[in-house]
Scaffold this motif. Structure first.
Motif, short mmCIF file in Angstrom:
data_model
loop_
_atom_site.label_atom_id
_atom_site.label_comp_id
_atom_site.label_asym_id
_atom_site.label_seq_id
_atom_site.Cartn_x
_atom_site.Cartn_y
_atom_site.Cartn_z
N ALA A 17 0.86 -1.18 0.00
CA ALA A 17 0.00 0.00 0.00
C ALA A 17 0.89 1.23 0.00
O ALA A 17 1.64 1.47 0.96
N VAL A 24 -1.91 0.64 -4.95
CA VAL A 24 -1.45 -0.62 -4.38
C VAL A 24 -0.69 -1.36 -5.46
O VAL A 24 -1.19 -1.53 -6.58
N PRO A 59 -4.21 5.07 0.81
CA PRO A 59 -4.38 3.71 1.34
C PRO A 59 -3.23 3.36 2.28
O PRO A 59 -2.07 3.58 1.95
N VAL A 62 -3.07 -3.35 3.46
CA VAL A 62 -3.62 -4.35 2.55
C VAL A 62 -3.65 -5.70 3.26
O VAL A 62 -2.86 -5.96 4.18
N ILE A 72 -8.27 -3.49 0.82
CA ILE A 72 -7.46 -2.26 0.91
C ILE A 72 -8.10 -1.33 1.94
O ILE A 72 -9.30 -1.04 1.86
#
Length: 752
Positions: A17, A24, A59, A62, A72
């Motif tokens: 991330a 990602v 983000p 993950v 995510i």
């Protein structure tokens, strides 16, 4: 790159991330890099479409499920997004920061800065809902809080986790034994939730610092613990962010540092782990090889701790190469093998190598100190160019090489085992043996034995042939031995059943049917005998497996019926189970009186009698009509209703006898004499012309004398005498045999 979260999938592909790039990345085990989610533009868009074209917003974590589903933590969008088959959707969160939704669908719940994710063995997703000071669990689409009461602070050890206070939870991990670890970051602790739901401190004293290595984790100091990961031995790895270290708590509770000297700074590829500098490691994961990896956010890198005690960039983020060498000497079929050597930097690569022949996989083996030997039992006769492939291990990139080999064929001999089957049954699995197949190839060559016998082949003996199959079958020539067995077909077993009628009555024909079926397939032929208590009562031929018979005059009572099949060329004889058939007496009816059977009425009035008609033995379904005789002269009789069908119950009938107004039964002799005299005079008068006046005179005189005679009765003579009549009521019906059945009853009628 600003990596904050890392996770491995089942194939050891690494997912990163990247908070800064709003994307990602996936780094394959062989070193290929691809974008799996996020187009690089900060925002929220793309649900329902390709994940790589969607917008993400910072983000931070993950997690990858066993089936490849990617979760995510889309932190800035206050959502958890999910990528399946390349498409992205929202898995949890409304996009508006807050706290709502526990106990309902995760997509309708509000999150507040979700920063860390983890999956347990059941596929449930755990979320550090940092802004809400909670850890929440999503299973089957439903969300619930499992830790944290929403109050920022430290409290609750020893009690229920959902009543505890947390302070900026930033990491979560689940061990194989079901424990849930939480990085309680601003409490400088790692908390653990037992399988009983009770929370306690697992590591950290609550005071920021660096101490305790070599001792109990609960007595050690941490400084902003963030990312967590658990390996297969249930050792817990902690990203000790402000101590710039990765620390490990072994299963016995002892804590040690595995990377980082505590000094802040960049790390060179290949640096010794314990003397390296790091810069705010915030994420952690462990590959299936047992190698920990850290997300070093301020150094903008991720680093693998290899077995040689050094830190390396993953394959694909470095310029390392791998060298593969493959050899395969010529051999007779079944003894060929290939030796593969892998050389790389650093040290010796791990993982798997595979051999293929024109794209067809032949075998694989795990590397042992960089070497592997693979037996090649699938190569056919001739010359083959083989390709050896190394998939990589996440640190060493993939590699491949080729070699050639010449293989000679081998002969085999098959011997079929004899078999027996019933006519009409499916051909059984025919077995046998092969002589000459090399031991290492036994699982790759199969022999199939078959017969030329067609479907529903008659009883007899049939030859069995052999053919080879399997991935190595083309490398053998098969011949049958002289003593191979045959397939023998014998008559099949049969099942006979008899079906009598649901109801039967004595003297009425008893209709029976029989059915004979095969226990395999096909239709039996021949004859069956119908038996009553073991005595043959009829013989009939089967037509399409069925036959019928009639017992003409069965007696009442229980009859033990069965059927015996004689068998034919392809089917064995059999006898059915006995069926007990009750034969009842023919249904009859009864007639009775309801109320008084004797009545007295005045002449000219009616008498009413109540009658009942009921069934006897079984429901009488014929019509019953009634009549009467023995009535007084001039009387009439009627029945209401005129006919009844009693069935299984009782029918009521009213009989009415109407008597005449006067009868000869109650007059005296004097009126009779007067009337006789008048009649004589009447006849005489008719002879003369003056008969009419004379007749009138005579009638007047007769009237005077006659009436005077009636009026002169004594009191006893004026009481009319009572005459009684025995009336016989007759009920008539027709039974099931067509016979007329008559029953009678009597009533007594008095008339005065």
């Amino acid at each position: 790159m600003r990596p904050t979260g890392v996770s491995y999938d089942a194939a050891d592909d690494l997912f990163i991330a990247d908070t800064a790039r709003n994307q990602v990345f996936e780094v394959s085990v062989g070193g290929a890099i691809s974008i799996v989610a996020g187009n690089g533009t900060q925002g929220f868009a793309g649900d329902g479409g390709p994940a790589a074209a969607a917008q993400l917003n910072a983000p931070m974590s993950v997690a990858v499920a066993a089936d490849g589903t990617l979760y995510i933590a889309d932190t800035g969008n206050q959502r958890i997004r999910v990528v399946q088959n390349g498409n992205i959707t929202t898995f949890a969160g409304t996009g508006i920061g807050g706290f709502t939704g526990d106990g309902g669908p995760a997509t309708a719940a509000a999150l507040n800065h979700p920063v860390a994710l983890a999956l347990d063995a059941t596929g449930a997703l755990f979320v550090c809902d940092q802004g809400n000071e909670r850890v929440r669990r999503i299973s089957a689409g439903q969300i619930a809080t499992i830790a944290g009461d929403g109050v920022q602070g430290f409290a609750g050890d020893g009690g229920a986790a959902i009543s505890a206070e947390l302070n900026d939870p930033s990491g979560v991990a689940v061990s194989s034994d079901g424990r849930i670890f939480i990085a309680d970051t601003n409490n400088q602790r790692v908390r653990v939730i037992g399988t009983n739901g009770i929370v306690s401190t697992f590591a950290g004293t609550g005071v920021a610092g660096i101490s305790g290595d070599g001792g109990p984790a609960s007595a050690a100091q941490l400084s902003r613990p963030t990312g967590l990961a658990v390996d297969t031995a249930n050792d817990l790895f902690i990203s000790d962010e402000n101590n710039h270290r990765l620390r490990r708590v072994a299963s016995d509770g002892t804590i040690t540092t595995v990377t980082g000297s505590g000094r802040q700074g960049p790390t060179a590829d290949g640096a010794p782990a314990l003397t390296s500098t790091q810069n705010q490691p915030v994420g952690a994961a462990v590959s299936t090889f047992g190698w920990p990896i850290i997300a070093d956010i301020a150094n903008h890198s991720v680093q693998i701790l290899f077995v040689d005690g050094r830190l390396y960039l993953p394959a694909g983020l470095s310029t390392r190469t791998t060298i593969l060498t493959a050899t395969a000497p010529n051999a007779v079929y079944g003894t060929a093998q290939s030796t593969i050597s892998i050389a790389g930097n650093p040290a010796t690569p791990a993982g798997f190598v595979r051999i293929s022949d024109s794209g067809t996989p032949l075998g694989s083996a795990s590397l042992n100190q960089g070497n592997a030997t693979i037996a090649l039992p699938y190569l056919g006769a001739g010359t083959h160019t083989l390709t050896a492939t190394y998939a990589g291990d996440g640190l060493h990139p993939s590699a491949s090489g080729t070699t050639s080999i010449a293989v000679s064929p081998a002969p085999v001999t098959a011997t079929a085992a004899g078999a027996t089957m019933s006519y009409g049954a499916p051909i059984p699995s025919l077995t046998g043996t092969i002589t000459g197949v090399l031991p290492q190839d036994e699982s790759n060559v199969a022999v199939a034995f078959a017969t030329a016998a067609p479907l529903l082949a008659p009883v007899g003996s049939y030859p069995i042939s052999a053919t080879l199959s399997g991935i190595a079958s083309t490398n053998y020539t098969v011949s049958s031995s002289a003593n191979s067995g045959t397939l023998t077909i014998v008559p099949a077993a049969t099942i006979a059943t008899i079906a009598p009628p649901p109801v039967a009555y004595a003297t009425l024909p008893l209709q029976m049917s029989a059915r004979v079926v095969s226990t395999t397939s096909g239709t039996p032929t021949g004859t069956v005998q119908f038996l009553d208590s073991g005595n043959v009562i009829a013989t009939a031929s089967l037509v399409n497996g069925s036959a019928s018979a009639i017992e003409l005059n069965p007696s009442s009572g229980n009859h033990s019926l069965s059927v015996s099949y004689s068998g034919d060329t392809n089917f064995r004889a059999c006898t059915s189970a006995k069926v007990i058939q009750a034969v009842s007496v023919l249904p009859d009816f009864t007639v009775g009186i309801a109320g008084n059977s004797q009545q007295t009425v005045i002449a000219g009035s009616s008498a009413t009698f109540g009658l009942t008609v009921g069934s006897q033995g079984a429901p009488f379904t014929g019509a019953v009509t009634l009549s009467a005789n023995g009535l007084p002269a001039g009387a009439t009789v009627s029945f209401s209703p005129p006919a009844v069908v009693p069935g299984a119950s009782t029918a009521d009938v009213t009989m009415t006898v109407a008597t005449p107004a006067t009868t000869a039964l109650n007059t005296t002799r004097r009126p009779e004499l007067a009337l006789a005299t008048v009649a004589a005079v009447f006849l005489l008068m008719l002879r003369s012309r003056r008969g009419l006046p004379r007749l009138l005179g005579v009638l007047a005189i007769a009237g005077l004398f006659g009436l005077a005679g009636c009026g002169a009765r004594t009191a006893s003579e004026s009481v009319l005498p009572v005459r009684t009549f025995a009336i016989q009521v007759q009920a008539t019906g027709t039974n099931l045999a067509g016979n007329v059945v008559v029953h009678t009853i009597s009533v007594t009628l008095g008339v005065e």
